[in-house]
Design a protein around this motif. Structure first.
Motif, PDB file in Angstrom:
ATOM      1  N   MET A  38      -8.527   1.129  -2.205  1.00 29.69           N
ATOM      2  CA  MET A  38      -7.166   1.020  -1.717  1.00 29.69           C
ATOM      3  C   MET A  38      -6.343   0.242  -2.735  1.00 29.69           C
ATOM      4  N   SER A  39      -5.272   0.846  -3.201  1.00 29.27           N
ATOM      5  CA  SER A  39      -4.428   0.180  -4.186  1.00 29.27           C
ATOM      6  C   SER A  39      -3.254  -0.507  -3.500  1.00 29.27           C
ATOM      7  N   ALA A  85      -2.563   8.177  -2.802  1.00 32.67           N
ATOM      8  CA  ALA A  85      -3.804   8.296  -2.029  1.00 32.67           C
ATOM      9  C   ALA A  85      -4.804   9.200  -2.754  1.00 32.67           C
ATOM     10  N   THR A 127      -5.955   9.057   4.216  1.00 24.24           N
ATOM     11  CA  THR A 127      -4.552   8.646   4.129  1.00 24.24           C
ATOM     12  C   THR A 127      -3.696   9.802   3.639  1.00 24.24           C
ATOM     13  N   GLU A 128      -4.200  10.519   2.647  1.00 23.93           N
ATOM     14  CA  GLU A 128      -3.463  11.677   2.135  1.00 23.93           C
ATOM     15  C   GLU A 128      -3.222  12.694   3.244  1.00 23.93           C
ATOM     16  N   ASP A 139      -8.494   8.656  -1.509  1.00 25.15           N
ATOM     17  CA  ASP A 139      -8.367   8.355  -0.074  1.00 25.15           C
ATOM     18  C   ASP A 139      -7.849   9.600   0.654  1.00 25.15           C
ATOM     19  N   ASP A 140      -8.771  10.514   0.937  1.00 24.58           N
ATOM     20  CA  ASP A 140      -8.402  11.779   1.573  1.00 24.58           C
ATOM     21  C   ASP A 140      -7.793  11.583   2.962  1.00 24.58           C
ATOM     22  N   ARG A 147      -3.141   2.862   9.959  1.00 26.19           N
ATOM     23  CA  ARG A 147      -3.930   3.226   8.771  1.00 26.19           C
ATOM     24  C   ARG A 147      -3.921   2.079   7.767  1.00 26.19           C
ATOM     25  N   THR A 207      -6.369  -0.376   8.972  1.00 30.68           N
ATOM     26  CA  THR A 207      -7.717   0.139   8.759  1.00 30.68           C
ATOM     27  C   THR A 207      -8.156  -0.081   7.315  1.00 30.68           C
ATOM     28  N   LEU A 208      -7.205   0.029   6.388  1.00 31.24           N
ATOM     29  CA  LEU A 208      -7.506  -0.149   4.968  1.00 31.24           C
ATOM     30  C   LEU A 208      -7.539  -1.625   4.558  1.00 31.24           C
ATOM     31  N   ASP A 262      -6.385   7.387  -5.498  1.00 37.38           N
ATOM     32  CA  ASP A 262      -7.383   6.433  -4.979  1.00 37.38           C
ATOM     33  C   ASP A 262      -8.598   7.128  -4.362  1.00 37.38           C
TER      34      ASP A 262
END
Length: 149
Positions: A1-2, A114, A122-123, A119-120, A59, A62-63, A117
């Motif tokens: 997570m950025s 996302a 979030t995407e 991060d499917d 979300r 969650t991250l 990163d």
């Protein structure tokens, strides 16, 4: 997570908070020949705005991030501006269409971050939000008698 992804997602949280209030304003103050149509549409949109804001904020949590949660932050970080309270019915619809353009740009930026990163999830959330407002934008443009741009 950025940090960049969390920042962009917080932009979305703030933007949906401002849109919720703006759409409520339009819902309450709509006047004109399209009152019944737009009164109901603005209610549909502000209810949906709440869902988008909540899903994206959850979300972020969650991250391991912190969603922005004050009106001051929302007004500072939103990509859309508040309603003036002086808009006529077509101006209200045009403002929402323009706001959706700004929101879609932010969503696209978030999707790109996302993806970068890996991060499917979030995407996917941001993509579903994008598709929903893209459809609303098409319908609102049709209401105005304009082509989508």
């Amino acid at each position: 997570m950025s940090a960049d992804l969390i920042k962009e997602m917080n932009t979305q949280v703030s933007t949906w908070s401002v849109m919720y209030t703006k759409l409520h304003n339009y819902h309450w103050y709509i006047k004109g020949h399209h009152f019944f149509t737009l009164h109901a549409k603005f209610e549909e949109l502000y209810n949906e705005a709440t869902l988008h804001m909540d899903e994206i904020a959850e979300r972020i949590l969650t991250l391991g991030g912190n969603p922005v949660a004050t009106l001051k932050e929302h007004l500072e970080q939103s990509v859309v501006k508040e309603a003036t309270g002086k808009e006529k019915e077509d101006e209200m619809v045009k403002a929402v269409v323009n706001d959706f353009n700004m929101i879609m740009k932010s969503l696209k930026k978030g999707m790109d971050l996302a993806a970068k990163d890996g991060d499917d999830m979030t995407e996917d959330i941001l993509n579903a939000t994008y598709q929903s407002i893209e459809k609303h934008q098409w319908m609102l443009n049709a209401f105005l008698g304009e082509d989508n741009k």
